[in-house]
Design an enzyme around this catalytic site. Sequence first.
Site, short mmCIF file in Angstrom:
data_model
loop_
_atom_site.label_atom_id
_atom_site.label_comp_id
_atom_site.label_asym_id
_atom_site.label_seq_id
_atom_site.Cartn_x
_atom_site.Cartn_y
_atom_site.Cartn_z
N SER A 261 17.80 33.58 66.87
CA SER A 261 17.23 33.61 68.21
C SER A 261 18.10 34.47 69.12
O SER A 261 19.31 34.26 69.22
CB SER A 261 17.16 32.19 68.78
OG SER A 261 16.19 31.43 68.12
N HIS B 77 15.10 30.70 75.73
CA HIS B 77 15.38 29.35 75.23
C HIS B 77 16.85 29.18 74.85
O HIS B 77 17.35 28.07 74.80
CB HIS B 77 14.45 28.98 74.07
CG HIS B 77 14.72 29.64 72.76
ND1 HIS B 77 14.01 30.73 72.29
CD2 HIS B 77 15.61 29.35 71.77
CE1 HIS B 77 14.45 31.07 71.09
NE2 HIS B 77 15.42 30.25 70.76
N ASP C 110 10.29 35.79 75.96
CA ASP C 110 11.41 34.88 75.71
C ASP C 110 12.75 35.62 75.81
O ASP C 110 13.37 35.97 74.81
CB ASP C 110 11.25 34.25 74.32
CG ASP C 110 12.16 33.05 74.11
OD1 ASP C 110 13.05 32.82 74.95
OD2 ASP C 110 11.98 32.35 73.11
#
Length: 711
Positions: A643, A83, A219
Amino acid sequence: MRIFKFLLLFIAVPLFAQQGGMWIPSMLKGMNETEMQRLGMKMTAEDIYDVNQSSLKDAIVHFDGGCTSEIISPKGLLLTNHHCGYGEIQSHSSVEHDYLQDGFWAMSLSEELPNPGMVATLIVSINDVTNSVLEGVAQLNSEAEKQKKIQENISKIQTTFPKENWQENQIKTFYEGNQYLLFVTETFKDIRLVGAPPSAIGKFGSDTDNWVWPRHTGDFSLFRIYAGKDNKPAAYSKDNVPYTPKHFLPISLDGVAEGDFTMVFGFPGRTQEYLPSFAVEQIVNSLNPAKIEIRDAALKVQDGFMRKDKAIKIQYASKYARVANYWKKWIGENLGLKKSNAIQLKKEYENEFSKNVAAKGKSADYGNLLSDFEKYYNQINDYALARDYFVEVALRNTELLSAGFRLYQLEQVYKTKGEQAFNDRKNNTIKGLESFYKDFNATVDKNVFEKLITLYGQKSPLIPSEFKTMDYAKVTNEVYAKSKLASYSGVQELLKGDAKQVLKKLNKDKGFILIKKMADNYFTNIGPKYDEIDLQISALQREYMKAQLEMFPNGRFFPDANSTLRITYGQVKGYSPSDAVYYEPVTHLEGVMEKYVPNDYEFDVPEKLIQLINTKNYGQYAAKDGKMPVCFIATNHTTGGNSGSPALDAHGNLVGLNFDRVWEGTMSDIHYDPAICRNIMVDIRYVLFIIDKYAGAKHLIDEMHLVYPKK
């Protein structure tokens, strides 16, 4: 999520609340190092941060200003989240080469794809410059004068502090302006896409599984830093070469088990970890409910159209996910704050603070701090709520109004800077709105508009009286029938001509007139008063921090996240979100197949992955029991910006890739509770399995250094 500008407050954390905190890596010696080693770490503070020798910090990269990434090979190979690289993967995709659907894998350096504008920043050193920043500040009277002097000092120090000519200096504030650190950085500007799994792996579970455990999402994506032939930062050139890092992370194939030490190293964005009880009450009872209601209304409208029309689904998929992300987060945040009794715990702490102030004879200095907080939070409540309504309705969730606001800003440029600046801004606005309107659907937005303008008129404080008695359905129909803002061609028509012609047309447009009334009201009646009270709160917080350090000399104090390099440590651990429910800390590929829904945009599984699962062709990446681990959770204190952060084992080897938090623990931005706060990570073995067995990109595995530390 931020409530007030620079509104960060820090309090002592009870000693039993171990593993919480986002610590500055240059200041780990002492309490942190001891605690980390007690939890199982086998390294020293110098192994993590060292200016003179290579250390872990030399492998941690601020990825394009928003996420974290890490260097995992001697050739500058970067690992981050899918992402985090999503925009670049999307930009390289086309009908012929849909890398979002099919994935992308460069089989040689020559196939790696450049990304104009993308940057990767490394930290060279962290330096305390507090005394220099605060020089000449104490004797000033007003808070505005103090802030002006501080900014003057910061500008001077950033210019004069020693660095190499390819490096940069940046000063950040900590502990509410009680400490200032200067970061010397190196920013690389040639970053190329190396690999990404298909979205069916990289976004598996999509919106439904967002903020949720158990999780089965791969991810991750791969990029590479390129440098000039001198290994220094350089603009993109075909002659650039892969960067040779001072340090890259070895990768452990031993995996994780419950109780294992874990450390997450990265650039957490923003937290409000230690707001006073008055602020948390405001968030729980006033601000979050309003924002949740607004986004809930917008999402229901969008979802209804997306389910009926595939073209609308494609148009709104990314926008819907963006809106839903924090809508779901705020719901979980409120639930967690209530479940953990955060407000009462803060009140109990504040009582202890007051007792200490009295006992130490400091009432004259600090005795009014909490009552002043209460006074100012009461004063700012309506302004903060009105601010959120304006931002959520006009700027974030109603597209016609947000486009109109850009034209409102254009008008302000003309009024303050003249026609030349207006023309420059106009050209950029026309260009920027082209991509905006590509995914704009007037029918969808009209329905969103009616719902949200009704909420704004009925529930927002401090709005023009005409909005309270407005016929919302009638206004909606008029705006979308007559406003040029309802299409890109209409906007182009509005912006034709010189400044006076454009402004004359704008001020006759029904959509523009509406957003102008909302914006004028905000900048006249809400923003200035909000900023005035907020400035007082900021000054109060600085004094409160100073007082806490004085009243609790042995307390655990850590600064809120502010996008600077931090470490957070903990252990792999399951948790119980509710009565009679317990979640194990590791998920496996079997869970992917349990969630599998053929052709579903969230839970489809690629045929090749199904074949690998059926044949259990996991290679060296399987666990001892033969299963293929996918994700795991731990007690690391993380937030946005983490992240893509590496999850490291006790020896500093890479074991996972951070990408999310559990829903019940999203309140950790405000109140960390080790009982229910968990960060979610992709197991590095799953990453390697996908690269090797699924993608067939064994050459990338060969670049890495794989280890078995437990053996």
